[in-house]
Design an enzyme around this catalytic site. Structure first.
Site, PDB file in Angstrom:
ATOM      1  CD  GLU A   1      -2.599 -12.941   9.448  1.00  0.00           C
ATOM      2  OE1 GLU A   1      -2.768 -12.468   7.881  1.00  0.00           O
ATOM      3  OE2 GLU A   1      -3.014 -13.764   9.804  1.00  0.00           O
TER       4      GLU A   1
ATOM      5  CB  CYS B   1       3.588  -8.477   2.231  1.00  0.00           C
ATOM      6  SG  CYS B   1       2.467  -7.174   1.922  1.00  0.00           S
TER       7      CYS B   1
ATOM      8  CB  CYS C   1      -6.852  -0.554   8.834  1.00  0.00           C
ATOM      9  SG  CYS C   1      -6.384   1.297   7.496  1.00  0.00           S
TER      10      CYS C   1
ATOM     11  CB  CYS D   1      -9.978  -0.012   1.906  1.00  0.00           C
ATOM     12  SG  CYS D   1      -9.411   1.663   2.587  1.00  0.00           S
TER      13      CYS D   1
ATOM     14  CB  CYS E   1      -8.968  -3.572   3.409  1.00  0.00           C
ATOM     15  SG  CYS E   1      -7.301  -3.915   3.999  1.00  0.00           S
TER      16      CYS E   1
ATOM     17  CB  CYS F   1      -3.674  -7.051  -1.603  1.00  0.00           C
ATOM     18  SG  CYS F   1      -1.776  -6.736  -2.998  1.00  0.00           S
TER      19      CYS F   1
END
Ligand code: SAH
Ligand code: SF4
Length: 361
Positions: A92, A105, A112, A116, A119, A336
């Site tokens: 995305e 963005c 990832c 975290c 996230c 975010c």
């Protein structure tokens, strides 16, 4: 023989490549402009090349990157572009209206490795680096969507989408150099920001490779909490991170952006704001406070407005510039931390695309 992806080549490499086909080097420059400046999606569009050359190119080369599957439009004007790689993976990119112009963005990885806990990208089972063409194509498809909608173009690029850009260093730097190329998209380095969770050894290297803006996801001001919030802290702790920020070759009149995801009762206390003022002292920074964006099953909560404004006040009283980020695109899962490549996610309330994917992909 595997076709050569011309989108991945520098201008010089492309000029050399057409040489191997018996063509003059300037044809390479023409192709470069078609790909990067005009965003051509096929050789057939490259109308100033001979038909014979276009046919040869079809046989030995490609310009593939990603394809556009859908555009989700938020009630606040934010657009999330759902994209797919040639091997079928989803990613995305988000176009966000901001007071200083439209900001895109950009994603650097699928999934990832940093992990975290707040996230959603970290929870994706699939993980891989995006190639350089897959990175730049996000910008080229965004440009097409905006052109077709008759909207203003993107002014700022932020590498704050899916993934840790500095874990995909070579492809991200190659993409940045291409996006900044005068014969290509011609973005000024002042308008590009790369965000990292704190991959300390690569921070200075990034600044030396390309003079882009740097953003750091701080998210906690003590090591025990940051070990949990941004697990790379176990490898590169706050002391090493701050030392790396002091060493960053920051161009004059620029500031490092400090991002701080504010989570209710986790990192939103007045005491933590005080610690932040000493931690960052002497650094040229601006601070973005990002209230936690929720998603189903999240283990954190959005803080109260009072807690966030108290945090901000403590920072500004000590002379720091601290902004509170509006949660743009929350209704389409585009804010975010809400990017996870799922088309059917429950957050995607507004499915109405302004541009039909088929006309762009
Ligand atoms: N991996 C890089 C680039 C991604 S930036 C990095 O972490 O810096 C994504 C930003 O969104 C980071 O600042 C991250 O801290 C923040 N973020 C992640 N999940 C969030 C959430 N649920 N709510 C608000 N911000 C979040
Ligand atoms: Fe990765 Fe950044 Fe998400 Fe952390 S916040 S998991 S580093 S994308």
């Amino acid at each position: 023989m595997e076709p050569t992806n011309l989108k991945a080549l520098t201008l010089d490499e492309l000029r050399d490549f057409v040489g191997t086909l018996g063509e003059k080097a300037f044809r390479g420059s023409q192709i470069y402009e078609w790909i990067h400046k005009r965003g051509a999606r096929s050789f057939a569009e490259m109308s100033n090349l001979s038909k014979a050359l276009r046919e040869t190119l079809e046989g030995v080369a490609t310009i593939e990157g990603v394809t556009l599957e859908n555009v989700l439009l938020s009630s606040d004007g934010t657009r999330k572009l759902l994209l797919r790689t040639t091997d079928g993976k989803r990613l995305e990119t988000v176009l966000i209206p901001m007071p200083n112009g439209l900001t895109q963005c950009v994603s650097s990885q699928i999934g990832c490795h940093i992990g975290c806990p707040y996230c959603l990208t970290a929870k994706m089972p699939e993980r891989r680096n995006l190639s350089m063409p897959e990175i730049v194509d996000q910008i080229y498809l965004g440009r097409r969507v905006l052109e077709e909608a008759g909207d203003e173009p993107v002014r700022n690029l932020v590498f704050m989408g899916m993934g840790e850009p500095l874990h995909n260093f070579a492809n991200v730097v190659a993409a940045l150099k291409t996006l900044m190329h005068q014969k290509g998209a011609n973005y000024s380095s002042r308008r590009i920001t790369v965000s990292t969770s704190g991959l300390v050894p690569k921070i200075k290297e990034l600044g030396e490779a390309v003079p882009v803006n740097l953003a750091i996801s701080l998210n906690a001001v003590t090591d025990p909490l940051r070990d949990r919030m941004v697990p790379i802290n176990k490898k590169y702790n706050l002391e090493r991170l701050i030392a790396a920020l002091r060493e960053f070759p920051l161009p004059p009149r620029r500031r490092i952006t400090i991002e701080y995801v504010v989570c209710k009762d986790v990192n939103d206390s007045a005491e933590e704001a005080q610690i932040m003022t000493s931690l960052l002292s002497g650094l040229r920074v601006k601070i973005n406070l990002i209230p936690f964006n929720p998603y189903p099953g999240a283990e954190f909560e959005t803080p109260s407005d009072e807690a966030v404004t108290r945090f901000q006040r403590i920072l500004t009283e000590k002379g720091y510039q601290a902004n509170i980020r509006q949660h743009k695109g929350r209704d389409i899962g585009a804010a975010c931390g809400q990017l996870d490549g799922k088309v059917d996610e429950p957050l995607a309330l507004v499915r109405g695309s302004t541009v039909r994917a088929a006309t762009v992909a």
